[in-house]
Design a protein around this motif. Sequence first.
Motif, short mmCIF file in Angstrom:
data_model
loop_
_atom_site.label_atom_id
_atom_site.label_comp_id
_atom_site.label_asym_id
_atom_site.label_seq_id
_atom_site.Cartn_x
_atom_site.Cartn_y
_atom_site.Cartn_z
N VAL A 48 0.09 -1.31 -0.25
CA VAL A 48 0.48 -0.02 -0.16
C VAL A 48 0.71 1.15 -0.28
CG1 VAL A 48 -1.82 1.57 1.32
CG2 VAL A 48 -1.63 -1.39 1.86
N GLY A 49 0.54 1.59 -1.50
CA GLY A 49 1.77 3.24 -1.19
C GLY A 49 3.32 2.59 -1.89
N VAL A 50 3.44 3.00 -3.62
CA VAL A 50 4.48 2.21 -3.94
C VAL A 50 5.54 3.49 -4.41
CG1 VAL A 50 3.19 0.91 -5.06
CG2 VAL A 50 3.22 2.59 -6.07
N TYR A 51 4.20 4.28 -4.99
CA TYR A 51 5.86 5.57 -4.62
C TYR A 51 5.93 5.08 -6.53
CZ TYR A 51 9.29 9.68 -4.68
OH TYR A 51 10.02 10.87 -5.41
N THR A 70 -0.81 -7.35 -5.14
CA THR A 70 -1.74 -6.04 -5.09
C THR A 70 -1.16 -5.69 -5.01
OG1 THR A 70 -3.32 -7.58 -5.36
CG2 THR A 70 -3.61 -5.14 -4.88
N VAL A 71 -0.39 -3.43 -5.57
CA VAL A 71 -0.61 -2.52 -5.20
C VAL A 71 -1.50 -1.76 -5.48
CG1 VAL A 71 1.54 -3.35 -5.77
CG2 VAL A 71 0.33 -1.94 -6.99
N CYS A 72 -1.61 -0.57 -3.98
CA CYS A 72 -2.81 -0.02 -4.13
C CYS A 72 -1.66 1.53 -3.97
CB CYS A 72 -3.17 -0.02 -3.08
SG CYS A 72 -4.77 1.11 -3.27
N ASP A 73 -1.92 2.76 -5.14
CA ASP A 73 -1.78 3.95 -4.71
C ASP A 73 -2.63 4.88 -5.75
OD1 ASP A 73 0.20 6.21 -4.85
OD2 ASP A 73 1.78 5.28 -4.08
N LEU A 74 -2.73 6.28 -4.76
CA LEU A 74 -3.70 7.26 -5.77
C LEU A 74 -2.93 7.41 -6.34
CD1 LEU A 74 -4.06 10.03 -3.10
CD2 LEU A 74 -5.75 9.23 -3.69
N PHE A 75 -1.66 7.81 -6.71
CA PHE A 75 -0.77 8.10 -8.19
C PHE A 75 -1.36 10.02 -8.57
CE2 PHE A 75 -1.31 3.73 -8.77
CZ PHE A 75 0.47 3.13 -8.44
N GLU A 76 -1.55 9.49 -10.12
CA GLU A 76 -2.03 11.67 -9.87
C GLU A 76 -3.84 11.08 -9.77
OE1 GLU A 76 -1.93 9.26 -14.25
OE2 GLU A 76 -1.11 8.79 -12.09
N GLY A 77 -4.26 10.03 -8.50
CA GLY A 77 -5.63 10.68 -8.64
C GLY A 77 -6.50 12.19 -7.58
N ASP A 78 -7.88 11.21 -7.27
CA ASP A 78 -7.48 12.47 -6.33
C ASP A 78 -7.88 11.94 -4.53
OD1 ASP A 78 -8.35 14.78 -8.18
OD2 ASP A 78 -10.12 13.46 -8.53
N HIS A 135 3.23 -4.29 3.10
CA HIS A 135 4.06 -3.47 3.02
C HIS A 135 3.12 -2.21 3.23
CE1 HIS A 135 7.35 -0.85 1.67
NE2 HIS A 135 7.18 -0.58 3.37
N ILE A 136 3.03 -1.78 4.39
CA ILE A 136 2.60 -0.32 4.42
C ILE A 136 3.63 0.59 4.11
CG2 ILE A 136 1.16 1.04 5.58
CD1 ILE A 136 -0.53 -1.54 6.84
N ASP A 137 2.83 2.23 3.57
CA ASP A 137 4.05 2.11 3.21
C ASP A 137 3.09 3.76 2.41
OD1 ASP A 137 5.62 4.51 2.76
OD2 ASP A 137 7.52 3.05 1.65
N ALA A 138 2.26 4.30 2.86
CA ALA A 138 1.34 5.21 2.12
C ALA A 138 1.33 6.79 3.03
CB ALA A 138 -0.11 4.70 1.38
N SER A 139 -0.04 6.67 3.06
CA SER A 139 -0.42 8.51 3.54
C SER A 139 0.10 8.11 4.95
CB SER A 139 -1.66 8.18 4.23
OG SER A 139 -1.92 9.54 4.76
N HIS A 140 1.18 9.41 5.26
CA HIS A 140 1.71 9.65 6.74
C HIS A 140 0.62 9.83 7.61
CE1 HIS A 140 5.19 10.10 4.64
NE2 HIS A 140 4.59 8.24 4.27
N LEU A 141 -0.59 10.25 7.61
CA LEU A 141 -1.78 10.74 8.55
C LEU A 141 -2.03 9.91 9.31
CD1 LEU A 141 -4.01 13.44 5.51
CD2 LEU A 141 -1.38 13.61 7.58
N TYR A 142 -1.89 10.18 11.41
CA TYR A 142 -2.21 9.15 11.61
C TYR A 142 -3.62 8.08 11.51
CZ TYR A 142 -5.09 7.05 15.43
OH TYR A 142 -5.70 6.35 16.67
N LEU A 164 5.16 -1.84 8.66
CA LEU A 164 4.84 -0.27 8.73
C LEU A 164 6.07 0.76 8.83
CD1 LEU A 164 2.74 -0.71 11.59
CD2 LEU A 164 2.06 -0.95 9.22
N ASP A 165 5.72 1.46 6.95
CA ASP A 165 7.47 2.76 7.07
C ASP A 165 6.81 4.35 7.62
OD1 ASP A 165 9.52 2.68 5.34
OD2 ASP A 165 8.29 4.22 4.54
N ASP A 166 7.93 4.37 8.13
CA ASP A 166 8.00 6.43 8.62
C ASP A 166 7.91 5.82 10.45
OD1 ASP A 166 9.58 6.88 6.67
OD2 ASP A 166 8.10 7.86 5.78
N PHE A 167 7.46 4.94 10.73
CA PHE A 167 6.75 4.35 12.48
C PHE A 167 8.06 5.79 13.19
CE2 PHE A 167 10.61 1.49 12.67
CZ PHE A 167 10.97 1.33 14.63
#
Length: 311
Positions: A48-51, A70-78, A135-142, A164-167
């Motif tokens: 989740v969150g691929v950059y 499976t991978v998930c990301d906003l990419f250029e989406g809303d 692997h979770i590396d998407a939003s940094h918001l709680y 969990l990335d950036d913990f």
Amino acid sequence: MATIQETTRPPRCLDDVPGWFPVLDQLLFDWFLNRQETAGMRGDLLEVGVYMGKSAIFIGRHQQPAERYTVCDLFEGDAPDDANRAESTKSYSALTRRVFEENYRSFHDELPRVLQGPSSVVPTEVAPRSCRFVHIDASHLYEHVHGDIGAAHDLLLPDGIVVLDDFRSEHTPGVSIATWEAVLNRGLRPVCLSTQKLYGTWGDPEPVQEELLAMVRERSDCHLSVQEAAGHRIVRLKSKGMRAPDFPPAKHAEATEEPVPQEPAAPKPAPAPSPARPAPRRSTSRARKVAVDLLPPVVTRAIRNARAARK
């Protein structure tokens, strides 16, 4: 956090792919995934969150037959809310789905299943209790990380691993709060900590910890410390000049590799001139004799008379 501009040159090796995937975490991803495969564990993979795809490409090498990745990301989406939209604009403005897919295809023949959207879509697209590694590396918001951890709990197999990335990064307090909240209140058991990531499970961490400790103690390139906190054994790891595990080059690496400029060859020195050979000395008396013989008789007699006079 710096943004990365799109480039047209495809990557030739994993290090050419922009992103944050330290050598220690490459080693740990490889170790955890190989351990599962050696033990005969089968299950799907999720990021989740691929950059730009660096860690996704690495995980994709471990996809086994009949497993789904499976991978998930906003990419250029809303983004789903204003805070997430501001975060994406600041840190990930250069990220597009096309860039990710081109990078991934440089190393793999087939793309994973790509979900373009917020991480909240994952629980409806991935089957419960189907994943062995998340692997979770998407939003940094709680709020988002809290939801991603809850989704991982529902999607993982009993002994699956969540990363969990950036913990503990100073700019990601929301991730820190959500992570330690999960450890204290939601049943997550830490297996180990790297500089950037927490590796955990909702199963029994002791067997995997013992194997991990045995592996690390055999190495001279990894700092190790073990602490106890709130009833958890905390294994902390840090690279000490560690080298990344081997990873195959991109499929087109040879075709795109630029020739290494060569120094112009130094001109060969001209051969040294052979020393001139002195002309052979001719006997003076013989030369004079020849000359006298060729002169007219009157001159010859004069020469001979002159010689006789000097004697």
